[in-house]
Write a protein that holds these residues in place. Structure first.
Motif, PDB file in Angstrom:
ATOM      1  N   LEU A 193       0.800  -1.307   0.075  1.00 41.33           N
ATOM      2  CA  LEU A 193      -0.018   0.110   0.153  1.00 41.33           C
ATOM      3  C   LEU A 193       0.933   1.178  -0.057  1.00 41.33           C
ATOM      4  CD1 LEU A 193      -2.858   1.177   0.054  1.00 41.33           C
ATOM      5  CD2 LEU A 193      -2.587   0.975   2.618  1.00 41.33           C
TER       6      LEU A 193
ATOM      7  N   CYS B 281      -7.033   6.444   6.137  1.00 35.08           N
ATOM      8  CA  CYS B 281      -8.152   6.267   6.912  1.00 35.08           C
ATOM      9  C   CYS B 281      -7.802   4.592   7.421  1.00 35.08           C
ATOM     10  CB  CYS B 281      -9.371   6.529   6.238  1.00 35.08           C
ATOM     11  SG  CYS B 281      -9.366   5.665   4.375  1.00 35.08           S
TER      12      CYS B 281
ATOM     13  N   ALA C 217      -8.809  -2.811   7.357  1.00 36.43           N
ATOM     14  CA  ALA C 217      -8.700  -1.974   6.254  1.00 36.43           C
ATOM     15  C   ALA C 217      -8.219  -0.770   6.285  1.00 36.43           C
ATOM     16  CB  ALA C 217     -10.100  -1.897   5.618  1.00 36.43           C
TER      17      ALA C 217
ATOM     18  N   GLY D  64      -6.898   2.776   3.859  1.00 37.12           N
ATOM     19  CA  GLY D  64      -6.840   3.393   2.408  1.00 37.12           C
ATOM     20  C   GLY D  64      -5.803   4.400   2.530  1.00 37.12           C
ATOM     21  N   SER D  65      -5.384   4.815   1.261  1.00 39.57           N
ATOM     22  CA  SER D  65      -4.306   5.812   1.124  1.00 39.57           C
ATOM     23  C   SER D  65      -4.619   6.813  -0.085  1.00 39.57           C
ATOM     24  CB  SER D  65      -2.903   5.040   0.706  1.00 39.57           C
ATOM     25  OG  SER D  65      -2.984   4.517  -0.528  1.00 39.57           O
TER      26      SER D  65
ATOM     27  N   THR E 120      -5.749   3.584  -3.267  1.00 34.43           N
ATOM     28  CA  THR E 120      -5.635   2.165  -3.052  1.00 34.43           C
ATOM     29  C   THR E 120      -6.134   1.769  -1.805  1.00 34.43           C
ATOM     30  OG1 THR E 120      -3.731   1.899  -4.588  1.00 34.43           O
ATOM     31  CG2 THR E 120      -3.982   0.056  -3.363  1.00 34.43           C
ATOM     32  N   THR E 121      -7.009   0.821  -1.565  1.00 34.14           N
ATOM     33  CA  THR E 121      -7.210   0.102  -0.134  1.00 34.14           C
ATOM     34  C   THR E 121      -6.736  -1.297   0.014  1.00 34.14           C
ATOM     35  OG1 THR E 121      -9.264   1.370  -0.314  1.00 34.14           O
ATOM     36  CG2 THR E 121      -9.114  -0.500   1.162  1.00 34.14           C
TER      37      THR E 121
ATOM     38  N   GLN F 223     -10.779   3.149  -7.052  1.00 34.28           N
ATOM     39  CA  GLN F 223     -11.214   4.493  -6.677  1.00 34.28           C
ATOM     40  C   GLN F 223     -10.384   5.548  -7.548  1.00 34.28           C
ATOM     41  OE1 GLN F 223     -12.799   3.747  -3.350  1.00 34.28           O
ATOM     42  NE2 GLN F 223     -14.116   5.643  -4.112  1.00 34.28           N
TER      43      GLN F 223
ATOM     44  N   VAL G 261      -8.262   7.715  -1.405  1.00 31.66           N
ATOM     45  CA  VAL G 261      -9.160   6.939  -0.534  1.00 31.66           C
ATOM     46  C   VAL G 261      -9.236   7.809   0.935  1.00 31.66           C
ATOM     47  CG1 VAL G 261     -10.140   4.957   0.866  1.00 31.66           C
ATOM     48  CG2 VAL G 261      -8.789   4.903  -1.470  1.00 31.66           C
TER      49      VAL G 261
ATOM     50  N   VAL H 294     -12.787   4.147   4.844  1.00 27.57           N
ATOM     51  CA  VAL H 294     -13.204   2.951   4.500  1.00 27.57           C
ATOM     52  C   VAL H 294     -14.039   2.499   5.776  1.00 27.57           C
ATOM     53  CG1 VAL H 294     -11.169   2.302   3.313  1.00 27.57           C
ATOM     54  CG2 VAL H 294     -10.882   2.293   5.745  1.00 27.57           C
TER      55      VAL H 294
ATOM     56  N   THR I 267     -15.829   1.968   0.491  1.00 31.05           N
ATOM     57  CA  THR I 267     -14.630   2.851   0.285  1.00 31.05           C
ATOM     58  C   THR I 267     -15.015   4.208  -0.457  1.00 31.05           C
ATOM     59  OG1 THR I 267     -13.622   1.997  -1.660  1.00 31.05           O
ATOM     60  CG2 THR I 267     -13.111   0.933   0.377  1.00 31.05           C
TER      61      THR I 267
END
Length: 459
Positions: free
Chosen positions: A239, A245, A256, A258-259, A263-264, A281, A285, A288, A299
């Motif tokens: 990631l 998040c 989970a 998110g960046s 990408t998650t 996405q 992100v 999540v 997401t």
């Protein structure tokens, strides 16, 4: 929103420890539930909410976020706005994040006789004032409640915040005092700020997202001790980017993250082993959220009009997309799932809250919540009510001739000084030419007789 009679739920047992914080280790709380497709199964402890009629706005808060918005002279807080809102786990209060680096805590509005009274806009007053204001030093990135917080146990009444250039703070939601801090250091042994925070379901650890890394702090050991988990190392899949998040599954031990790299990732919480990478996405992100049964992940991203639904048991493709108006904003626009798990609500730039059926992914209802961007939406954990926050950054430009900024004096002074410098160079070249002497005297007269003035509309 209407609801049937709510069945009573037992409050989870919480064990105190030497540090005054409550924690739970090992087994997670087991609740009976009926799982449906799309994470929309009805929980046995709750009745389904109905959205046949638009909800009634019963309370409104605005004036206390601005010093003097009614005055013709702009106040320092004229451009202040809300950035998010979250109910406490026990539903006794909610907290708001504000652009002026503050967090405000409000008690839950409870009507004794159970009736719903619409807010009187003619009064122009706030329904009531916040009971607590906490001022952070810099912009607040994220905040979250302790999962077993209950107002009957003051030791559990805490929430965590992360701000720019500061460590993670743990605040007392009753006194407003700082309980402790959790500090992470970079390779130069300098404090680095987290971009997201989340408590583990057991309540014993605090996870924080950084650039290409997740760090886990023991809640009962504040300071600089932490477990470091890089999300990207070498040429391996991982990631990338800032971890914006974090969310935990309520049952199957998944985490989970998110960046901002669109990408998650899904990890095993106990080992932090990477299980899945989710792409799709359109923007970075920003949130999540697992469904109530833990089988589905939702997401959402910035400048992305769709909330994506993923089946964590089969992540090959997206199940469905939920639309919201967020194509042209970098704001975090939060969404939430109601306690029974059947519907999802989200805000948007159009000022509406849209509600979707999670079994089918179809639109159910919408209502006008504000005339501005609704950046926060949150269902109450037990009552048939929800809270929204709205606003976005504005830049005020003077509209009348009297408010124009005049810089003529300072401009003439700078011009005269520049001319004097140029004439000095001509002096060397011309060796006292008569024309140069005349220009030199004129420039000296202008520079001595001109006074710098600056008229500013705020002074």
């Amino acid at each position: 929103m209407e609801t049937g009679k709510k069945r009573e739920l037992s409050i989870p047992d919480v064990l105190d420890n030497d540090h005054g914080l409550a924690g739970r280790e090992g087994e997670q709380q087991q609740q009976e539930q009926e799982r449906g497709e799309g994470g929309g199964g009805e929980w046995l402890g709750w009745a389904r909410l109905k959205f046949d009629e638009p909800p009634v706005r019963t309370h409104h808060f605005y004036r206390q976020f601005r010093a003097d918005f009614s005055s013709s002279t702009p106040s320092p807080n004229r451009s202040n706005f809300l950035k998010g809102i979250k109910w406490s786990p026990d539903g006794s209060c909610f907290i708001t994040s504000v652009e002026d680096n503050s967090l405000r805590l409000f008690d839950c509005p409870v009507v004794d006789d159970g009736t719903q009274v619409a807010y009187d806009y003619a009064s122009g007053e706030d329904s009531y004032n916040s009971k607590l204001v906490i001022q952070e030093g810099e912009s607040v990135y994220d905040h979250c409640w302790y999962p077993f917080m209950h107002s009957s146990d003051p030791a559990t009444c805490v929430f965590a915040t992360t701000t720019r250039d500061h460590p993670v703070h743990l605040w007392d939601s009753i006194s407003g005092q700082l309980r402790c801090t959790y500090r992470a250091y970079d390779n130069m042994d300098e404090i680095t700020a987290a971009y997201s925070v989340a408590f583990s379901p057991s309540g014993t650890k605090l996870f924080a997202g950084y650039n290409k890394a997740i760090r886990a702090f023991d809640l009962h050991r504040p300071g600089r001790d932490f477990e470091h988990y890089p999300t990207l190392s070498g040429n391996k899949d991982g990631l990338p980017g800032i971890i914006s998040c974090i969310s935990f599954s309520p049952y199957n031990g998944l985490l989970a993250a998110g960046s901002y790299s669109q990408t998650t990732a899904i990890y095993a919480e106990n080992t932090m082993e990477l299980l899945y990478l989710l792409h799709g996405q359109l923007g970075g992100v920003t949130q999540v959220l697992f469904s109530k049964d833990g089988n589905y992940l939702y997401t959402g991203g910035r400048k992305d009009p769709y909330i994506l639904c993923w089946d964590v048991r089969n992540t090959v493709s997206i199940l469905y997309k939920l639309y919201r108006s967020s194509e042209s904003t970098n704001q975090r626009i939060a969404f939430d799932i109601e306690p029974c798990g059947a519907h999802l609500g989200t805000g948007g730039q159009d000022g509406h809250v849209h509600v979707y059926d999670l079994q089918t992914g179809q639109w159910t209802a919408s209502f006008q919540a504000a005339s501005d961007t609704v950046n926060g939406f949150c269902f109450h954990p037990s009552l048939p009510m929800a809270a929204t926050s709205s606003g976005h950054r504005r830049f005020f430009i003077p509209e009348t001739d009297e408010e124009r900024i005049v810089l003529s004096g300072s401009f003439l002074t700078s011009f005269a000084l520049s001319m004097a410098f140029i004439l000095c160079l001509l002096l060397v070249a011309s060796k006292y030419d008569p024309l140069w002497i005349f220009l030199h005297v004129l420039a000296t007269y202008i520079s001595c007789s001109t006074k710098a003035t600056c008229c500013h509309p705020y002074t």
